[in-house]
Scaffold this motif. Structure first.
Motif, PDB file in Angstrom:
ATOM      1  N   SER A 154      37.695  30.655  85.210  1.00 39.33           N
ATOM      2  CA  SER A 154      36.976  29.528  84.615  1.00 39.33           C
ATOM      3  C   SER A 154      36.611  28.505  85.685  1.00 39.33           C
ATOM      4  O   SER A 154      37.226  28.483  86.764  1.00 39.33           O
ATOM      5  CB  SER A 154      37.844  28.853  83.550  1.00 39.33           C
ATOM      6  OG  SER A 154      38.852  28.063  84.174  1.00 39.33           O
ATOM      7  N   PRO A 155      35.665  27.637  85.389  1.00 32.54           N
ATOM      8  CA  PRO A 155      35.447  26.502  86.286  1.00 32.54           C
ATOM      9  C   PRO A 155      36.610  25.519  86.143  1.00 32.54           C
ATOM     10  O   PRO A 155      37.396  25.596  85.201  1.00 32.54           O
ATOM     11  CB  PRO A 155      34.138  25.891  85.758  1.00 32.54           C
ATOM     12  CG  PRO A 155      34.108  26.285  84.312  1.00 32.54           C
ATOM     13  CD  PRO A 155      34.739  27.641  84.243  1.00 32.54           C
ATOM     14  N   SER A 156      36.739  24.603  87.065  1.00 34.32           N
ATOM     15  CA  SER A 156      37.757  23.554  86.943  1.00 34.32           C
ATOM     16  C   SER A 156      37.349  22.600  85.834  1.00 34.32           C
ATOM     17  O   SER A 156      36.169  22.273  85.683  1.00 34.32           O
ATOM     18  CB  SER A 156      37.907  22.796  88.266  1.00 34.32           C
ATOM     19  OG  SER A 156      38.354  23.663  89.288  1.00 34.32           O
ATOM     20  N   PHE A 157      38.332  22.149  85.034  1.00 34.62           N
ATOM     21  CA  PHE A 157      38.016  21.258  83.925  1.00 34.62           C
ATOM     22  C   PHE A 157      39.171  20.294  83.711  1.00 34.62           C
ATOM     23  O   PHE A 157      40.284  20.504  84.203  1.00 34.62           O
ATOM     24  CB  PHE A 157      37.739  22.052  82.634  1.00 34.62           C
ATOM     25  CG  PHE A 157      38.879  22.942  82.194  1.00 34.62           C
ATOM     26  CD1 PHE A 157      39.840  22.489  81.296  1.00 34.62           C
ATOM     27  CD2 PHE A 157      38.987  24.241  82.678  1.00 34.62           C
ATOM     28  CE1 PHE A 157      40.886  23.304  80.893  1.00 34.62           C
ATOM     29  CE2 PHE A 157      40.028  25.071  82.277  1.00 34.62           C
ATOM     30  CZ  PHE A 157      40.989  24.597  81.387  1.00 34.62           C
ATOM     31  N   THR A 158      38.899  19.233  82.989  1.00 33.96           N
ATOM     32  CA  THR A 158      39.941  18.257  82.658  1.00 33.96           C
ATOM     33  C   THR A 158      40.236  18.346  81.166  1.00 33.96           C
ATOM     34  O   THR A 158      39.449  18.894  80.386  1.00 33.96           O
ATOM     35  CB  THR A 158      39.492  16.825  83.005  1.00 33.96           C
ATOM     36  OG1 THR A 158      38.276  16.528  82.291  1.00 33.96           O
ATOM     37  CG2 THR A 158      39.249  16.681  84.502  1.00 33.96           C
ATOM     38  N   ILE A 159      41.381  17.805  80.774  1.00 39.45           N
ATOM     39  CA  ILE A 159      41.782  17.779  79.367  1.00 39.45           C
ATOM     40  C   ILE A 159      41.989  16.329  78.967  1.00 39.45           C
ATOM     41  O   ILE A 159      42.705  15.588  79.641  1.00 39.45           O
ATOM     42  CB  ILE A 159      43.062  18.608  79.146  1.00 39.45           C
ATOM     43  CG1 ILE A 159      42.774  20.085  79.435  1.00 39.45           C
ATOM     44  CG2 ILE A 159      43.589  18.438  77.724  1.00 39.45           C
ATOM     45  CD1 ILE A 159      43.975  21.001  79.247  1.00 39.45           C
ATOM     46  N   THR A 160      41.352  15.934  77.879  1.00 40.83           N
ATOM     47  CA  THR A 160      41.405  14.552  77.407  1.00 40.83           C
ATOM     48  C   THR A 160      42.667  14.316  76.588  1.00 40.83           C
ATOM     49  O   THR A 160      43.025  15.132  75.728  1.00 40.83           O
ATOM     50  CB  THR A 160      40.179  14.226  76.539  1.00 40.83           C
ATOM     51  OG1 THR A 160      38.994  14.514  77.287  1.00 40.83           O
ATOM     52  CG2 THR A 160      40.175  12.757  76.135  1.00 40.83           C
ATOM     53  N   ASP A 161      43.343  13.222  76.859  1.00 41.43           N
ATOM     54  CA  ASP A 161      44.566  12.887  76.137  1.00 41.43           C
ATOM     55  C   ASP A 161      44.232  12.323  74.760  1.00 41.43           C
ATOM     56  O   ASP A 161      43.409  11.430  74.622  1.00 41.43           O
ATOM     57  CB  ASP A 161      45.374  11.866  76.943  1.00 41.43           C
ATOM     58  CG  ASP A 161      46.704  11.537  76.269  1.00 41.43           C
ATOM     59  OD1 ASP A 161      47.208  12.399  75.533  1.00 41.43           O
ATOM     60  OD2 ASP A 161      47.218  10.431  76.494  1.00 41.43           O
ATOM     61  N   GLN A 162      44.901  12.845  73.733  1.00 43.00           N
ATOM     62  CA  GLN A 162      44.729  12.340  72.369  1.00 43.00           C
ATOM     63  C   GLN A 162      46.001  11.661  71.880  1.00 43.00           C
ATOM     64  O   GLN A 162      46.314  11.670  70.704  1.00 43.00           O
ATOM     65  CB  GLN A 162      44.358  13.497  71.436  1.00 43.00           C
ATOM     66  CG  GLN A 162      42.986  14.066  71.691  1.00 43.00           C
ATOM     67  CD  GLN A 162      41.896  13.030  71.461  1.00 43.00           C
ATOM     68  OE1 GLN A 162      41.874  12.354  70.428  1.00 43.00           O
ATOM     69  NE2 GLN A 162      40.990  12.898  72.422  1.00 43.00           N
ATOM     70  N   GLY A 163      46.749  11.076  72.803  1.00 44.25           N
ATOM     71  CA  GLY A 163      47.993  10.417  72.438  1.00 44.25           C
ATOM     72  C   GLY A 163      49.174  11.321  72.679  1.00 44.25           C
ATOM     73  O   GLY A 163      49.074  12.380  73.279  1.00 44.25           O
ATOM     74  N   ASN A 164      50.321  10.915  72.188  1.00 43.90           N
ATOM     75  CA  ASN A 164      51.555  11.649  72.401  1.00 43.90           C
ATOM     76  C   ASN A 164      51.631  12.812  71.419  1.00 43.90           C
ATOM     77  O   ASN A 164      52.378  12.795  70.443  1.00 43.90           O
ATOM     78  CB  ASN A 164      52.746  10.709  72.221  1.00 43.90           C
ATOM     79  CG  ASN A 164      54.014  11.278  72.814  1.00 43.90           C
ATOM     80  OD1 ASN A 164      53.965  12.139  73.676  1.00 43.90           O
ATOM     81  ND2 ASN A 164      55.143  10.794  72.354  1.00 43.90           N
ATOM     82  N   VAL A 165      50.826  13.831  71.660  1.00 42.06           N
ATOM     83  CA  VAL A 165      50.707  14.954  70.740  1.00 42.06           C
ATOM     84  C   VAL A 165      51.845  15.938  70.964  1.00 42.06           C
ATOM     85  O   VAL A 165      52.127  16.343  72.089  1.00 42.06           O
ATOM     86  CB  VAL A 165      49.356  15.675  70.943  1.00 42.06           C
ATOM     87  CG1 VAL A 165      49.241  16.852  69.987  1.00 42.06           C
ATOM     88  CG2 VAL A 165      48.214  14.696  70.717  1.00 42.06           C
ATOM     89  N   THR A 170      44.272  17.289  74.345  1.00 42.45           N
ATOM     90  CA  THR A 170      45.684  17.656  74.320  1.00 42.45           C
ATOM     91  C   THR A 170      46.120  18.050  72.908  1.00 42.45           C
ATOM     92  O   THR A 170      45.749  17.417  71.921  1.00 42.45           O
ATOM     93  CB  THR A 170      46.559  16.490  74.797  1.00 42.45           C
ATOM     94  OG1 THR A 170      46.260  15.320  74.013  1.00 42.45           O
ATOM     95  CG2 THR A 170      46.312  16.186  76.256  1.00 42.45           C
ATOM     96  N   GLY A 171      46.880  19.112  72.822  1.00 38.79           N
ATOM     97  CA  GLY A 171      47.392  19.582  71.546  1.00 38.79           C
ATOM     98  C   GLY A 171      46.417  20.382  70.722  1.00 38.79           C
ATOM     99  O   GLY A 171      46.770  20.849  69.637  1.00 38.79           O
ATOM    100  N   SER A 172      45.209  20.582  71.219  1.00 40.54           N
ATOM    101  CA  SER A 172      44.203  21.299  70.439  1.00 40.54           C
ATOM    102  C   SER A 172      44.370  22.808  70.594  1.00 40.54           C
ATOM    103  O   SER A 172      44.979  23.292  71.546  1.00 40.54           O
ATOM    104  CB  SER A 172      42.796  20.891  70.885  1.00 40.54           C
ATOM    105  OG  SER A 172      42.583  21.270  72.238  1.00 40.54           O
ATOM    106  N   ASP A 173      43.837  23.543  69.621  1.00 39.54           N
ATOM    107  CA  ASP A 173      43.769  25.000  69.700  1.00 39.54           C
ATOM    108  C   ASP A 173      42.381  25.375  70.198  1.00 39.54           C
ATOM    109  O   ASP A 173      41.374  25.114  69.530  1.00 39.54           O
ATOM    110  CB  ASP A 173      44.029  25.641  68.343  1.00 39.54           C
ATOM    111  CG  ASP A 173      45.466  25.427  67.878  1.00 39.54           C
ATOM    112  OD1 ASP A 173      46.301  25.052  68.723  1.00 39.54           O
ATOM    113  OD2 ASP A 173      45.736  25.625  66.679  1.00 39.54           O
TER     114      ASP A 173
END
Length: 202
Positions: A117-128, A30-33
């Motif tokens: 794209s294939p289906s993917f999940t996004i990892t939470d890195q806190g309240n970004v 989360t919040g990444s570029d």
């Protein structure tokens, strides 16, 4: 006329259905570029549009909501940087994300799908914080809802139905009151008429 239809059909058949996203989708946080890359496509499809969607699988294991939004205003070439992923989608724990690459405008009946794209999940890195200053609050509307016994009803729709029922109920009460008053007035007038007639006769 036939030539136009033939050219449209040939353009559709020439769409690079073999194109695909070439970057990895297994380490997005989360919040990444995230730099998105894809196979080359013909410039005739420019400018390109990338659509992101997330499927929110509800805890009941039966229903799910899908949110979809464009993450580009126009791209070309073979790459685009997705800033503050999953913005402008909201982050959903366990949500399944997917991207699609299409022309942003197309004159034909069916907009060709250039890459998926294939289906993917996004990892939470806190309240970004997201690029607009929010912290991952939802800013897209559900595209569809599916349930075991029928479609789920969203909160705005439920409120609208409640207001409509209330208006109909109030209208029915006013109409009933008007009818009763009119009936009562008619009965009083009839009673007065009978009394006057009896008075004249006597």
């Amino acid at each position: 006329m036939m030539l136009g239809h033939l050219l449209a059909a040939l353009a559709f058949l020439a769409a690079p259905s073999w194109a695909a996203f070439t970057n990895a989708f297994d380490s997005i946080t989360t919040g990444s570029d995230t730099v998105l890359t894809w196979d080359p496509v013909s410039p005739q499809y420019y400018p390109l549009c990338i659509t992101a969607q997330v499927i929110d699988r509800n805890g009941d294991g039966i229903s799910a909501n899908a949110y979809r939004v464009n993450i580009t205003t126009g791209a070309s070439g073979t790459s685009y940087t997705w800033r503050g992923a999953p913005y402008p989608l909201r982050w959903i724990s366990g949500g399944l994300y997917q991207l699609e690459l299409r022309p942003i405008s197309w004159s034909g009946a069916d907009v060709p799908l250039l890459a998926k794209s294939p289906s993917f999940t996004i990892t939470d890195q806190g309240n970004v914080a997201q690029p607009d200053g929010s912290a991952g609050e939802p800013n897209s509307e559900p595209e569809k809802s599916k349930g075991g016994d029928g479609p789920a009803v969203s909160k705005p729709v439920a409120i609208g139905i409640g207001v409509a029922i209330g208006v109909v109920s109030i209208g029915g009460m006013l109409l009933t009151g008007w009818f009763l008053r009119k009936r009562h007035r008619k009965a009083v007038m009839e009673k007065n008429r009978v009394e006057r007639r009896n008075f004249v006769i006597s």
